[in-house]
Design a protein around this motif. Structure first.
Motif, PDB file in Angstrom:
ATOM      1  N   SER A  25      -3.479  10.582 -10.452  1.00 40.34           N
ATOM      2  CA  SER A  25      -3.446  11.247  -9.143  1.00 40.34           C
ATOM      3  C   SER A  25      -4.333  12.481  -9.101  1.00 40.34           C
ATOM      4  N   TYR A  26      -4.732  12.989 -10.283  1.00 43.20           N
ATOM      5  CA  TYR A  26      -5.561  14.191 -10.336  1.00 43.20           C
ATOM      6  C   TYR A  26      -7.055  13.857 -10.408  1.00 43.20           C
ATOM      7  N   THR A  27      -7.361  12.584 -10.364  1.00 39.96           N
ATOM      8  CA  THR A  27      -8.761  12.170 -10.440  1.00 39.96           C
ATOM      9  C   THR A  27      -9.316  11.889  -9.046  1.00 39.96           C
ATOM     10  N   ALA A  28     -10.646  11.896  -8.935  1.00 40.09           N
ATOM     11  CA  ALA A  28     -11.283  11.600  -7.650  1.00 40.09           C
ATOM     12  C   ALA A  28     -10.979  10.169  -7.209  1.00 40.09           C
ATOM     13  N   ALA A  29     -10.987   9.247  -8.147  1.00 44.82           N
ATOM     14  CA  ALA A  29     -10.687   7.856  -7.808  1.00 44.82           C
ATOM     15  C   ALA A  29      -9.256   7.708  -7.303  1.00 44.82           C
ATOM     16  N   GLY A  30      -8.322   8.386  -7.944  1.00 46.92           N
ATOM     17  CA  GLY A  30      -6.922   8.321  -7.521  1.00 46.92           C
ATOM     18  C   GLY A  30      -6.732   8.875  -6.119  1.00 46.92           C
ATOM     19  N   ARG A  31      -7.382  10.000  -5.836  1.00 49.84           N
ATOM     20  CA  ARG A  31      -7.253  10.599  -4.504  1.00 49.84           C
ATOM     21  C   ARG A  31      -7.871   9.700  -3.440  1.00 49.84           C
ATOM     22  N   ASN A  32      -9.003   9.055  -3.782  1.00 49.77           N
ATOM     23  CA  ASN A  32      -9.640   8.146  -2.820  1.00 49.77           C
ATOM     24  C   ASN A  32      -8.776   6.930  -2.537  1.00 49.77           C
ATOM     25  N   LEU A  33      -8.164   6.371  -3.561  1.00 51.69           N
ATOM     26  CA  LEU A  33      -7.302   5.211  -3.370  1.00 51.69           C
ATOM     27  C   LEU A  33      -6.057   5.574  -2.563  1.00 51.69           C
ATOM     28  N   ALA A  34      -5.475   6.744  -2.852  1.00 53.51           N
ATOM     29  CA  ALA A  34      -4.288   7.190  -2.115  1.00 53.51           C
ATOM     30  C   ALA A  34      -4.625   7.421  -0.644  1.00 53.51           C
ATOM     31  N   ALA A  35      -5.789   8.026  -0.385  1.00 52.78           N
ATOM     32  CA  ALA A  35      -6.210   8.270   0.996  1.00 52.78           C
ATOM     33  C   ALA A  35      -6.461   6.951   1.717  1.00 52.78           C
ATOM     34  N   SER A  36      -7.055   5.985   1.023  1.00 53.15           N
ATOM     35  CA  SER A  36      -7.302   4.672   1.630  1.00 53.15           C
ATOM     36  C   SER A  36      -5.993   4.001   2.012  1.00 53.15           C
ATOM     37  N   PHE A  79      -9.683  10.806   6.390  1.00 56.67           N
ATOM     38  CA  PHE A  79      -9.801  10.337   5.009  1.00 56.67           C
ATOM     39  C   PHE A  79     -10.338  11.457   4.117  1.00 56.67           C
ATOM     40  N   ASP A  80     -11.398  12.114   4.581  1.00 55.22           N
ATOM     41  CA  ASP A  80     -11.988  13.207   3.789  1.00 55.22           C
ATOM     42  C   ASP A  80     -10.997  14.349   3.594  1.00 55.22           C
ATOM     43  N   HIS A  81     -10.224  14.665   4.637  1.00 54.17           N
ATOM     44  CA  HIS A  81      -9.239  15.742   4.513  1.00 54.17           C
ATOM     45  C   HIS A  81      -8.172  15.393   3.479  1.00 54.17           C
ATOM     46  N   LEU A  82      -7.758  14.117   3.453  1.00 53.47           N
ATOM     47  CA  LEU A  82      -6.756  13.694   2.475  1.00 53.47           C
ATOM     48  C   LEU A  82      -7.298  13.798   1.055  1.00 53.47           C
ATOM     49  N   VAL A  83      -8.532  13.383   0.876  1.00 52.38           N
ATOM     50  CA  VAL A  83      -9.142  13.428  -0.453  1.00 52.38           C
ATOM     51  C   VAL A  83      -9.313  14.863  -0.935  1.00 52.38           C
ATOM     52  N   SER A  84      -9.753  15.736  -0.029  1.00 49.92           N
ATOM     53  CA  SER A  84     -10.011  17.132  -0.411  1.00 49.92           C
ATOM     54  C   SER A  84      -8.750  17.989  -0.440  1.00 49.92           C
ATOM     55  N   GLY A  85      -7.637  17.450   0.051  1.00 46.74           N
ATOM     56  CA  GLY A  85      -6.387  18.217   0.059  1.00 46.74           C
ATOM     57  C   GLY A  85      -6.298  19.219   1.193  1.00 46.74           C
ATOM     58  N   ASP A  86      -7.078  19.006   2.266  1.00 47.25           N
ATOM     59  CA  ASP A  86      -7.041  19.889   3.440  1.00 47.25           C
ATOM     60  C   ASP A  86      -5.825  19.508   4.293  1.00 47.25           C
ATOM     61  N   THR A  92       0.828  -1.213   0.000  1.00 42.01           N
ATOM     62  CA  THR A  92       0.000   0.000   0.000  1.00 42.01           C
ATOM     63  C   THR A  92       0.855   1.253   0.000  1.00 42.01           C
ATOM     64  N   ASP A  93       2.038   1.185   0.608  1.00 41.06           N
ATOM     65  CA  ASP A  93       2.925   2.347   0.607  1.00 41.06           C
ATOM     66  C   ASP A  93       3.435   2.629  -0.804  1.00 41.06           C
ATOM     67  N   VAL A  94       3.785   1.569  -1.544  1.00 45.03           N
ATOM     68  CA  VAL A  94       4.213   1.735  -2.931  1.00 45.03           C
ATOM     69  C   VAL A  94       3.073   2.298  -3.765  1.00 45.03           C
ATOM     70  N   ALA A  95       1.877   1.739  -3.551  1.00 41.36           N
ATOM     71  CA  ALA A  95       0.708   2.209  -4.300  1.00 41.36           C
ATOM     72  C   ALA A  95       0.412   3.675  -3.998  1.00 41.36           C
ATOM     73  N   ARG A  96       0.484   4.034  -2.722  1.00 38.98           N
ATOM     74  CA  ARG A  96       0.213   5.427  -2.353  1.00 38.98           C
ATOM     75  C   ARG A  96       1.224   6.371  -2.998  1.00 38.98           C
ATOM     76  N   THR A  97       2.495   5.990  -2.985  1.00 42.76           N
ATOM     77  CA  THR A  97       3.536   6.838  -3.580  1.00 42.76           C
ATOM     78  C   THR A  97       3.250   7.087  -5.057  1.00 42.76           C
ATOM     79  N   TRP A  98       2.836   6.029  -5.762  1.00 42.18           N
ATOM     80  CA  TRP A  98       2.542   6.184  -7.185  1.00 42.18           C
ATOM     81  C   TRP A  98       1.258   6.993  -7.399  1.00 42.18           C
ATOM     82  N   LEU A  99       0.251   6.738  -6.571  1.00 45.84           N
ATOM     83  CA  LEU A  99      -1.022   7.441  -6.722  1.00 45.84           C
ATOM     84  C   LEU A  99      -0.916   8.927  -6.401  1.00 45.84           C
TER      85      LEU A  99
END
Length: 429
Positions: A38-49, A284-291, A23-30
């Protein structure tokens, strides 16, 4: 034997290591700016997860205080953290101000006794920071029991009290010593007041000028909380059978009997599980929204909260039995190495008790009980303060602590003076 073992906990942690790495490798790439996903909503959700999963399953190292400067008297003064007293189970840290020559008088000392209750002394970072501009601050830094070899011996509540008395003596003997004030947060309230009573009974010249007890379990029969009721219901024998583990090989303290920090953390989080679940969903929401600011505050709190240490089994069990099961101190039955702990012996040390209105660890009245037990302490040397709208943590941290509790503690200290011979209160709080 407990229904689990330290080895089982270690195996579970190691079993999740591959998943954490993936998951750390995946997050780094996402999160990589060169990845269009990484600029999509799905990418941000996966990275936050991935980030939330990593934080929920990782092991948190002991934090540092991290103080480098303090603003005092209109100046920025460098701070150096030094170990000035050391025993196998504890170090005394001094936050030494450099080049602070603004006052020709000895600076008042504040000796903070951090709780040995599963978290590191850095849990009181905000407490230390609030007092640094005004005092020469010292704090007990308890050592993780799993890092202490069995050859170092046992450590129980009697040893804890010995440590407190020894440090009070060392700080009072300092050739450039100002008034020494003591402050115990939560669990240390009992050993601190016991140490003062024993020093008073021995007519020690090294008693502190004052003691401030904050959210401490002096008499847990008053407004009992879930923690108090559980201890009373189960008894110390149950805790010995179900909560004590042996440190496994791979740690310096292998073979030592301990109350594991991970078990204490589990208990604390279970008490307010809804609050913790909500906090992580918001993270999680803060990570997705970039807060970033809100996410940083969450990380800072849980980096500290989830960093835990093991307690020596003999200390934990003696504390449970003495404080929560037998109520030995308020019943007048507590002893230290066979010597009665008599709070009526306290006559020279100012007493301030502080409680939080919504404290779910030490209920209202539990700390205030010390006022009645110190029956030979003159009334003008006592004070009690209840801070409204705060829970246990807010008693010693946060904006209300800084803005409302600290000024009252300082006002109480101003009432305490150190004349050439002995200690006495020369003005009321």
């Amino acid at each position: 034997m407990p229904p689990f073992s330290y080895e089982m906990h270690e195996m579970a942690h190691l079993a999740l290591a591959p998943a954490r790495a993936m998951t750390d490798v995946a997050r780094t790439w996402l999160e990589s700016p060169i990845n269009p996903f990484s600029y999509t909503a799905a990418g941000r959700n996966l990275a936050a997860s991935a980030k939330v999963f990593e934080r929920l399953t990782r092991r948190y190292d002991k934090p540092t205080f991290g103080f480098s400067t303090v603003a005092a008297g209109g100046k920025t003064i460098p701070i150096v953290e030094r170990v000035v007293w050391e025993r196998p189970f504890c170090q005394l840290l001094h936050f030494e101000k450099q080049f602070d020559t603004g006052s020709p008088e000895p600076r008042e000392k504040l000796f903070i006794i951090a709780p040995m209750s599963g978290h590191h002394a850095t849990l009181l970072r905000g407490t230390v920071e609030a007092f640094l501009p005004f005092y020469d601050v010292y704090i007990t830094d308890w050592v993780d029991a799993r890092a202490i070899p069995v050859a170092a011996g046992r450590f129980d509540l009697d040893d804890y009290i010995d440590y407190v008395m020894s440090i009070c003596e060392v700080l009072s003997k300092d050739s450039w010593s100002g008034t020494v004030h003591t402050l115990g947060v939560c669990q240390p309230a009992v050993p601190l007041i016991a140490a003062v009573a024993l020093m008073e009974a021995a007519d020690s010249p090294y008693v502190p000028a004052s003691m401030t007890l904050m959210g401490g379990p002096i008499d847990t029969r008053r407004s009992p909380t879930k923690v108090n009721l559980l201890a009373q219901e189960r008894g110390s024998a149950w805790f010995k059978s179900n909560c004590i583990c042996t440190v496994p090989f791979g740690y310096p303290g292998a073979g030592r009997q301990v109350y594991p920090g991970f078990l204490q953390l589990t208990g604390f989080m279970a008490m307010n599980i809804d609050r913790h679940i909500t906090a992580h969903m918001e993270f999680f929401d803060h990570l997705v929204s970039g807060d970033g600011d809100s996410a940083r505050k969450h990380r800072e709190f849980y980096d500290e909260y989830r960093s835990v240490m093991d307690l020596p089994a003999e200390f934990y069990l003696q504390t449970v039995d003495t404080v929560f099961v037998k109520h030995a101190l308020p019943n007048g039955e507590m002893t230290h190495r066979g010597v009665p702990v008599d709070l009526s012996a306290i006559r020279r040390v100012g007493l301030l008790t502080v409680e939080g209105e919504n404290d779910d660890i030490s209920g209202l009245g539990q700390t205030q009980a010390a006022q009645e037990l110190c029956k030979n302490l003159p009334q003008h040397m006592k004070a009690h303060y209840q801070q409204d709208k705060v829970g246990h943590y807010g008693v010693f941290n946060g904006s209300r602590f800084r803005n409302e509790v600290v000024p009252r503690i300082r006002a109480f200290h101003r009432a305490v003076k150190t004349p050439d011979i002995g200690l006495k209160l020369v003005e009321t709080a």
